[in-house]
Design an enzyme around this catalytic site. Structure first.
Site, PDB file in Angstrom:
ATOM      1  N   HIS A  83       0.833  -1.221   0.000  1.00 14.53           N
ATOM      2  CA  HIS A  83       0.000   0.000   0.000  1.00 14.53           C
ATOM      3  C   HIS A  83       0.860   1.261   0.000  1.00 14.53           C
ATOM      4  O   HIS A  83       0.420   2.305   0.459  1.00 14.53           O
ATOM      5  CB  HIS A  83      -0.949   0.055   1.198  1.00 14.53           C
ATOM      6  CG  HIS A  83      -1.709  -1.212   1.417  1.00 14.53           C
ATOM      7  ND1 HIS A  83      -2.947  -1.450   0.882  1.00 14.53           N
ATOM      8  CD2 HIS A  83      -1.377  -2.346   2.104  1.00 14.53           C
ATOM      9  CE1 HIS A  83      -3.366  -2.660   1.238  1.00 14.53           C
ATOM     10  NE2 HIS A  83      -2.424  -3.223   1.976  1.00 14.53           N
ATOM     11  N   SER A 128      15.890  20.211 -16.957  1.00 12.68           N
ATOM     12  CA  SER A 128      14.744  21.075 -17.213  1.00 12.68           C
ATOM     13  C   SER A 128      15.219  22.298 -17.980  1.00 12.68           C
ATOM     14  O   SER A 128      16.322  22.793 -17.743  1.00 12.68           O
ATOM     15  CB  SER A 128      14.117  21.495 -15.887  1.00 12.68           C
ATOM     16  OG  SER A 128      13.388  22.692 -16.047  1.00 12.68           O
ATOM     17  N   LYS A 150      17.222  20.714 -11.847  1.00 13.79           N
ATOM     18  CA  LYS A 150      16.471  19.481 -12.110  1.00 13.79           C
ATOM     19  C   LYS A 150      17.270  18.405 -12.843  1.00 13.79           C
ATOM     20  O   LYS A 150      18.031  18.693 -13.743  1.00 13.79           O
ATOM     21  CB  LYS A 150      15.207  19.789 -12.940  1.00 13.79           C
ATOM     22  CG  LYS A 150      14.126  20.520 -12.205  1.00 13.79           C
ATOM     23  CD  LYS A 150      13.540  19.760 -11.018  1.00 13.79           C
ATOM     24  CE  LYS A 150      12.679  18.589 -11.436  1.00 13.79           C
ATOM     25  NZ  LYS A 150      11.384  19.024 -11.960  1.00 13.79           N
ATOM     26  N   GLU A 162      10.035   7.632 -17.217  1.00 16.67           N
ATOM     27  CA  GLU A 162       8.702   8.174 -17.516  1.00 16.67           C
ATOM     28  C   GLU A 162       8.265   7.761 -18.919  1.00 16.67           C
ATOM     29  O   GLU A 162       7.096   7.449 -19.164  1.00 16.67           O
ATOM     30  CB  GLU A 162       8.716   9.689 -17.375  1.00 16.67           C
ATOM     31  CG  GLU A 162       8.875  10.113 -15.925  1.00 16.67           C
ATOM     32  CD  GLU A 162       9.251  11.582 -15.772  1.00 16.67           C
ATOM     33  OE1 GLU A 162       8.749  12.209 -14.849  1.00 16.67           O
ATOM     34  OE2 GLU A 162      10.039  12.102 -16.576  1.00 16.67           O
TER      35      GLU A 162
END
Ligand code: ARG
Length: 459
Positions: free
Chosen positions: A158, A279, A285, A292
């Protein structure tokens, strides 16, 4: 130019140019050029065995086809207007090279049994390549698991801290999923490896063509036993698309775990620069774009599966042009999988792990189960011990401390079976080593997994 079409004889009117474009598949089915030529060479030989072709004619066709193949390989094949698909393009070019004898090649054959054969040949060879990539990925996971077997981390259910586990144990979850994927793919290759050629348009071949010879020539393990089935079956496309989807689910879940683990909040891993990007706005970043994209591309593959199933369902028997829509989903899924498997292996083998940080994220409450198990070993029924350990968790919480700071007296208040050795529970490594039944996270049982997977990889 209707008159130039392979099937132009019965037509007097011209096709709408837009229809020509709509009908054409050459832009994507040119991928099948090699399979198409191999199939045609085998078919020429089979025709010669039935004296439909003389030996000279057969040789001329086989050699001419070899020249066509060379043009494709060297990138000099020119697709002409009117080349509707790979079959017509190759035959047109063959005619230019060998002359009118090219017109004998298609005797008793239809593009229906031809395309079914081409696609199976292509799928078989591509699936074998995917199997190699998949095994490389499993190999990378197994190698890391062996080297980093001493690293321990929180295991989650969970997405809540559950019990301590080995990092290797986590890694091998995916190795096992991918191993199942590899087994599935081998089975699919085996199932699809049957010959449709010699089925004709639908009813069968009228020249007593030797289909067993054709199967042997093309490396098929057997002949499809029903010509209608031969031209209409695309179950293997659906199977590969499902296989691709399932494999992408595993890649996507793996990616999701690592995306989380690479956040500052977790800080368990960082991706190598080779698989990250920055980024355009925020200089600090470092984004896990590879992961992804893997997660994102899984959606595209499921789309290809459901799209194809919608095309396939409800088709009347045998060949229907709808089946031309089998190719782009299959090609796209195979391309996506080839890329995804290699990128996943790259990410996995180059990422940096932070064992200290993983350890810091373990907490004493994750040993509550061990506390319950301690009492079980002293003869108390588990249902009771679960409750008692829960009370210990609450007591520690109420006192704003952790269970390892409770005294023996505190524990004795909860149950008289508690003794001095309760203090030995608060050891993550020990908790891990206790889980030594087959398949558990103990060092020995993780090692056994590595041995089994390595053996399987070397088979
Ligand atoms: N391009 C077609 C396909 O991919 C080849 C078969 C055409 N057969 C036909 N009867 N029109 O399915």
């Amino acid at each position: 130019m209707t008159s130039a079409k392979l099937w132009g004889g019965r037509f007097s009117g011209k096709t709408d140019p837009l229809m020509d474009k709509f009908n054409a598949s050459i832009n994507f089915d040119k991928k099948l050029y090699e399979a198409d030529i191999l199939g045609s060479q085998a078919y020429a030989k089979a025709l010669a065995r039935r004296n439909i072709l003389t030996t000279e004619e057969k040789d001329s066709l086989v050699n001419g086809l070899e020249d066509v193949l060379k043009e494709w390989r060297e990138g000099t094949f020119i697709i002409r207007e009117g080349d509707e698909d790979i079959h017509t393009a190759n035959e047109r070019r063959l005619g230019e090279i060998v002359g009118s004898v090219a017109g004998k090649l298609h005797t008793g054959r239809s593009r229906n049994d031809q395309v079914a054969t081409d696609l199976r040949l292509w799928a078989r060879e591509e699936a074998k390549k995917l199997l190699v990539y998949l095994k490389q990925l499993i190999g990378a996971a197994v190698e890391r698991a062996g080297k980093e077997i001493d690293v321990i981390m929180p295991g989650y259910t969970h997405l809540q801290r559950a019990q301590p586990i080995r990092w290797s144990h986590w890694l091998l979850t995916y190795a096992w999923s991918w191993q199942a994927d590899a087994e599935r793919l081998s089975q699919i290759i085996d199932r699809l490896n049957l010959l449709p050629l010699g089925s004709g348009a639908l009813a069968g071949n009228p020249f007593n063509i030797d289909r067993e010879f054709l199967a042997k020539e093309l490396g098929f393990k057997d002949v499809i036993q029903n010509s209608l089935y031969g031209v209409s079956d695309r179950d293997f496309v659906a199977e590969i698309l499902f296989w691709s989807s399932m494999t992408m689910i595993h890649i996507s879940r793996f990616s999701e775990d690592l995306i989380l683990y690479s956040t500052s909040e977790f800080g368990f891993v960082t991706l190598a620069d080779a698989y990250s990007t920055g980024s355009s706005l925020m200089p600090q970043k470092k984004n896990p774009d590879s992961l992804e994209l893997l997660r994102g591309k899984s959606g595209r593959v499921y789309g290809q599966l459901s799209g194809f199933l919608m095309t396939y369902k409800g088709l009347p028997s045998t060949y229907n042009k709808d089946l031309q829509e089998d190719k782009e989903p299959l090609f796209d899924a195979v391309d996506t999988l080839a890329g995804s498997l290699q990128i996943t292996a790259g990410v996995l083998s180059t990422l940096t792990i932070y064992p200290e940080r993983m350890k810091q994220n373990l907490s004493i409450d994750m040993l509550a189960t061990d506390l319950a198990e301690y009492l079980v070993r002293k003869g108390v029924p588990f249902r009771e011990t679960h409750h008692i350990a829960g009370e210990a968790v609450r007591l520690a919480e109420d006192r704003n401390t952790t269970m390892d700071h409770l005294t023996l007296e505190d524990f004795k208040q909860l149950h008289l079976a508690f003794e001095d050795d309760v203090s030995l529970i608060w050891d993550y490594e020990k908790s891990i080593e206790n889980r030594c039944s087959l398949g558990g996270t103990s060092k020995q049982t993780v090692k056994e997994q590595i041995v089994k997977l390595t053996k399987w990889l070397n088979e």
